[in-house]
Design a protein around this motif. Structure first.
Motif, PDB file in Angstrom:
ATOM      1  N   LYS A 173      39.506  42.396  47.304  1.00  0.00           N
ATOM      2  CA  LYS A 173      40.199  41.130  47.522  1.00  0.00           C
ATOM      3  C   LYS A 173      39.200  39.995  47.755  1.00  0.00           C
ATOM      4  O   LYS A 173      39.315  39.196  48.684  1.00  0.00           O
ATOM      5  N   SER A 174      38.230  39.953  46.838  1.00  0.00           N
ATOM      6  CA  SER A 174      37.156  38.966  46.988  1.00  0.00           C
ATOM      7  C   SER A 174      36.608  38.585  45.617  1.00  0.00           C
ATOM      8  O   SER A 174      36.277  39.460  44.809  1.00  0.00           O
ATOM      9  N   SER A 175      36.514  37.279  45.386  1.00  0.00           N
ATOM     10  CA  SER A 175      35.899  36.815  44.146  1.00  0.00           C
ATOM     11  C   SER A 175      34.399  37.093  44.136  1.00  0.00           C
ATOM     12  O   SER A 175      33.775  37.192  43.081  1.00  0.00           O
ATOM     13  N   TRP A 224      37.612  36.331  35.792  1.00  0.00           N
ATOM     14  CA  TRP A 224      38.109  35.469  36.863  1.00  0.00           C
ATOM     15  C   TRP A 224      39.555  35.059  36.618  1.00  0.00           C
ATOM     16  O   TRP A 224      40.378  35.047  37.549  1.00  0.00           O
ATOM     17  N   LEU A 225      39.903  34.720  35.365  1.00  0.00           N
ATOM     18  CA  LEU A 225      41.271  34.321  35.042  1.00  0.00           C
ATOM     19  C   LEU A 225      42.255  35.458  35.308  1.00  0.00           C
ATOM     20  O   LEU A 225      43.341  35.242  35.863  1.00  0.00           O
ATOM     21  N   TYR A 271      41.723  38.053  37.315  1.00  0.00           N
ATOM     22  CA  TYR A 271      41.718  38.301  38.766  1.00  0.00           C
ATOM     23  C   TYR A 271      42.560  37.258  39.498  1.00  0.00           C
ATOM     24  O   TYR A 271      43.341  37.594  40.402  1.00  0.00           O
ATOM     25  N   ARG A 272      42.435  36.003  39.099  1.00  0.00           N
ATOM     26  CA  ARG A 272      43.085  34.914  39.833  1.00  0.00           C
ATOM     27  C   ARG A 272      44.558  34.791  39.505  1.00  0.00           C
ATOM     28  O   ARG A 272      45.381  34.500  40.402  1.00  0.00           O
ATOM     29  N   TYR A 273      44.935  35.026  38.236  1.00  0.00           N
ATOM     30  CA  TYR A 273      46.303  34.707  37.834  1.00  0.00           C
ATOM     31  C   TYR A 273      47.128  35.884  37.313  1.00  0.00           C
ATOM     32  O   TYR A 273      48.352  35.865  37.419  1.00  0.00           O
ATOM     33  N   GLY A 325      36.963  43.084  42.149  1.00  0.00           N
ATOM     34  CA  GLY A 325      37.461  41.931  42.886  1.00  0.00           C
ATOM     35  C   GLY A 325      38.795  42.201  43.557  1.00  0.00           C
ATOM     36  O   GLY A 325      39.014  41.800  44.712  1.00  0.00           O
TER      37      GLY A 325
END
Length: 224
Positions: free
Chosen positions: A41-43, A182-183, A185-187, A37
């Protein structure tokens, strides 16, 4: 509610719990999904990496359980087969406890081949073995209501149960690992993973031993 129904509920909860446990363990691959990801740079790339990781894990679960689905059609040997499976789990757990190094063969599989990597890692770590005593317990619970079915029906039922167990376990793993990926990757970012890597090898080995020991104890108690 009958005793067998209560037992079946607890066994299904154990399947879900083991899936969550495998999903949380970074050794099962969710950091690779984070890396995918971040690199793209992509979910969507993260989600795309989770799918082959889950497929490889599912294939490893089925590889371990399907032979036993055929073996337990030999009803007169069911107790012995369950005891042997428990001893295999205990033995593998002891081996992992003594030797906690990753098999060198895993290093030869590029992380880009996610499904193959996930399959090999799950086999090497005995992830499917952890499910085996639980699966056999469910088959025994199902057989208690089946009477004297023909061998073909028993095989079909056991194969279907193996698929259902593997799917439920993998879905729980995908949910836990996907949420963590996801957590991060996102934060948090991949540097957090590098700094905070948790080695669960000892806990994993102890878990295998405990699952095998519990299954063996239940088997011996019922045998008496």
């Amino acid at each position: 509610m009958s005793e067998s129904s209560t037992t079946a509920i607890w066994l299904w909860l154990a399947i879900i719990a083991s899936g969550l446990y495998h999903g949380i363990n970074p050794g099962m691959g969710w950091p690779l999904a984070v890396s995918a990801g971040l690199m793209e740079k992509s979910s969507r790339a993260l989600a795309g990496a989770l799918l082959p990781l889950s497929a490889g894990h599912l294939a490893a679960m089925l590889l371990v359980m399907l032979p036993f689905a055929l073996l337990i059609t030999l009803a007169e040997w069911q107790r012995q087969i369950q005891a042997a499976a428990a001893l295999i789990v205990i033995g593998f757990g002891l081996m992992r406890l003594v030797n906690r190094r990753h098999p060198r063969a895993l290093a030869r599989i590029p992380p880009t081949k996610l499904a193959l990597w996930s399959f090999a890692v799950a086999i090497a770590h005995g992830a499917g073995l952890m499910l085996l005593p639980i699966y056999l317990g469910l088959c025994a619970t199902s057989a208690a209501h089946a009477g004297h079915d023909a061998a073909a029906r028993v095989i079909d039922r056991n194969l279907a149960m193996a698929l259902l167990v593997a799917l439920a376990h993998t879905a729980a793993m995908l949910g836990a690992g996907g949420l963590l990926a996801w957590l991060v990757y996102r934060y948090l970012g991949v540097k957090f993973v590098a700094r905070s890597w948790i080695n669960l090898e000892t806990l994993w080995a102890v878990s295998l031993i405990l699952v095998g020991t519990a299954a063996l104890a239940i088997n011996l108690a019922e045998w008496r």
